[in-house]
Design a protein around this motif. Structure first.
Motif, PDB file in Angstrom:
ATOM      1  N   ARG A 111       0.838  -1.205   0.000  1.00 54.77           N
ATOM      2  CA  ARG A 111       0.000   0.000   0.000  1.00 54.77           C
ATOM      3  C   ARG A 111       0.867   1.246   0.000  1.00 54.77           C
TER       4      ARG A 111
ATOM      5  N   ASN B 129       2.221   1.931  -3.499  1.00 55.01           N
ATOM      6  CA  ASN B 129       1.188   2.540  -4.340  1.00 55.01           C
ATOM      7  C   ASN B 129       0.937   3.994  -3.950  1.00 55.01           C
ATOM      8  N   HIS B 130       0.893   4.247  -2.653  1.00 60.25           N
ATOM      9  CA  HIS B 130       0.638   5.605  -2.160  1.00 60.25           C
ATOM     10  C   HIS B 130       1.753   6.563  -2.573  1.00 60.25           C
ATOM     11  N   SER B 131       2.995   6.099  -2.513  1.00 58.69           N
ATOM     12  CA  SER B 131       4.140   6.973  -2.774  1.00 58.69           C
ATOM     13  C   SER B 131       4.283   7.335  -4.246  1.00 58.69           C
TER      14      SER B 131
ATOM     15  N   MET C 133       4.648   7.684   4.143  1.00 59.62           N
ATOM     16  CA  MET C 133       3.396   7.476   4.868  1.00 59.62           C
ATOM     17  C   MET C 133       3.250   8.424   6.053  1.00 59.62           C
TER      18      MET C 133
END
Length: 488
Positions: free
Chosen positions: A278, A281-283, A352
């Motif tokens: 996750r 994907n977020h980064s 994050m």
């Protein structure tokens, strides 16, 4: 201080530390070294001690930064700092963890910015001589047209000098070993400016004490590296990369253990949990999008037959353990996407943070491979219980090929003590499992007291004796690895 000579140096018997960081003393140092570029810019000084990976306190900053142009310059800086009792930290890529860069006493920083050249390549002997600020990525770009590579692959921005100082490894360590396996010789500058070459270029030597490996992993506390002769190896042939997703981390671990027990020597074997995926994907640091499931990354190389047999065996294991999906490829673009996702993970986890001042904390535990499954499963339970109901981001990734697992926590500043206590439980679990608190990141500031639990008081006191034998005034990266004062 005790007047009798002993083989170890307990903390209670450390000689008084007499650093002199008055403005006049630091100014005198700069004036004494007029030919060596330097700066006292507050913003530049702060950038050499405080990074996204290794934050420092507001007072843990150097007062000046020097940019040596040669080994002789480094020798002059340390000789002058030794004479003036000025503490010295060093800086390369700025990727180290655990507070290793913090200038706890102030002092000055030696930035190896201008010592970043490849000096010699001996293709027949398969070695290369480099300066400390050569990055491993750039070194491999230089070597690739010659058919060679340097397999040690920590964080992307890491430089050779820092890699040696921290005793690093990376995703290729399972197949090729840590950086210790790839060093033939070092040129060092000791705390008083003495220049030492640890050995020549043969692949083996039993000539005297092993000064090379004494310095590897010493985190800049015993000497500064100004040159290194490194082993290189032919580029792997027929490279393939594989990825498999699972419902649980345990199933991924079971596949990894099955590969290890088979005797098949794949190039790399990495396992990331769903939270890691996750974060990737977020980064948006990776070129593709990945399923948010526990994911096994595998790399293969060798003859066509050997690679086919390895892929078939891994495929069978994955199927037996209920893999949700699999992909194996030798197409370069796709391999770069898959392996690039694994290599960006450190920065992805840092991304994050919800606030700029949030903390990124992590473990670096390693255990015998037979204890790997227990380390992963019990670490998951520790984090699940300890972080329940808290606004933390937690994730785990493992160099499962050599039993090294990182648990990361991103949390608010106010939760620092609670998060560190939680991670200490995982590190103590590794000790119970006959492992280590750090497989590749080093001790720095954070793990000094846990080091006592790993090697015992006698072991730490012996390290402290070595520290003061080579650095009698305690000026080189003070307070790292072992305490120099009980309350500092």
């Amino acid at each position: 201080m005790s007047t009798h000579l002993t083989s170890t140096l307990p903390l209670s018997e450390v000689p008084p530390l007499t650093y002199n960081h008055t403005p006049s003393n630091v100014s005198s140092l700069i004036q004494h070294l007029p030919t060596i570029p330097s700066t006292s810019s507050p913003s530049i000084c702060a950038s050499k001690s405080h990074t996204a990976h290794s934050p420092a306190g507001p007072t843990q900053l150097p007062l000046a930064v020097f940019y040596p142009q040669s080994t002789a310059d480094v020798s002059s800086i340390l000789e002058a700092c030794h004479a003036r009792n000025i503490a010295v930290t060093s800086f390369g890529g700025g990727t180290s963890l655990g507070g290793a860069l913090a200038a706890t006493r102030g002092g000055v920083c030696v930035d190896f910015r201008d010592l970043g050249r490849v000096l010699e390549v001996h293709e027949q002997d398969q070695d290369v001589r480099v300066q400390p600020n050569v990055g491993w990525v750039e070194l491999n770009e230089f070597l690739e047209p010659r058919g060679f590579w340097f397999p040690v692959d920590p964080a992307k921005g890491a430089r050779v000098g820092g890699m040696i100082a921290m005793g690093c490894s990376g995703t290729n360590a399972y197949r090729y070993g840590t950086i210790k396996s790839h060093i033939l010789s070092l040129t060092l500058v000791l705390a008083d400016g003495t220049i030492v070459k640890t050995r020549n270029r043969p692949r083996k030597s039993s000539a005297g004490y092993d000064l090379t490996n004494l310095v590897v992993g010493s985190e800049g506390t015993l000497a500064l590296v100004t040159e290194a002769i490194l082993k290189i190896t032919p580029l792997p042939s027929n490279l393939h990369v594989g990825i498999a997703t699972f419902e649980t981390m345990q199933k991924g671990v079971d596949v990894a253990v099955g590969v290890l027990r088979s005797g098949l020597l794949v190039e790399a074997l990495e396992l990331a949990d769903a939270h890691c995926m996750r974060a990737i994907n977020h980064s948006k640091l990776a070129s593709g999008h990945f399923e948010a499931q526990p994911t096994l990354f595998v790399k293969f190389a060798g003859s066509v037959q050997n690679v086919r047999e390895q892929i078939d065996f891994v495929t069978q294991l994955c199927n037996e353990h209920g893999a949700l999906g699999m992909e194996f490829t030798n197409e370069k673009g796709r391999m770069d996407v898959i392996w690039g996702a694994r290599k960006c993970l450190g920065n992805a986890l840092v991304s994050m943070k919800k606030k700029d001042d949030d903390l990124f904390l992590s473990t670096d535990a390693a255990v015998p491979v037979s204890k790997l499954a227990q380390l992963v499963s019990e670490s998951e339970e520790i984090v699940k219980e300890g972080a329940a109901g808290r606004d933390w981001f937690c994730a785990s990734v493992g160099h499962v090929g050599d039993g090294n697992v990182h648990t990361a926590i991103v949390c608010p500043q106010a939760a620092k003590a609670e998060a560190e206590n939680l991670l200490a439980k995982i590190q103590r679990l590794a000790l119970v499992l006959e492992g280590t608190i750090t497989g590749e990141h080093g001790i720095g500031l954070k793990l000094r007291d846990l080091l006592n639990e790993e090697v015992g008081t006698g072991g730490v006191d012996a390290m402290r004796r070595i520290k003061f034998a080579l650095d009698p005034r305690g000026i080189l990266n003070p307070d790292k690895v072992v305490r120099l004062e009980a309350d500092f």
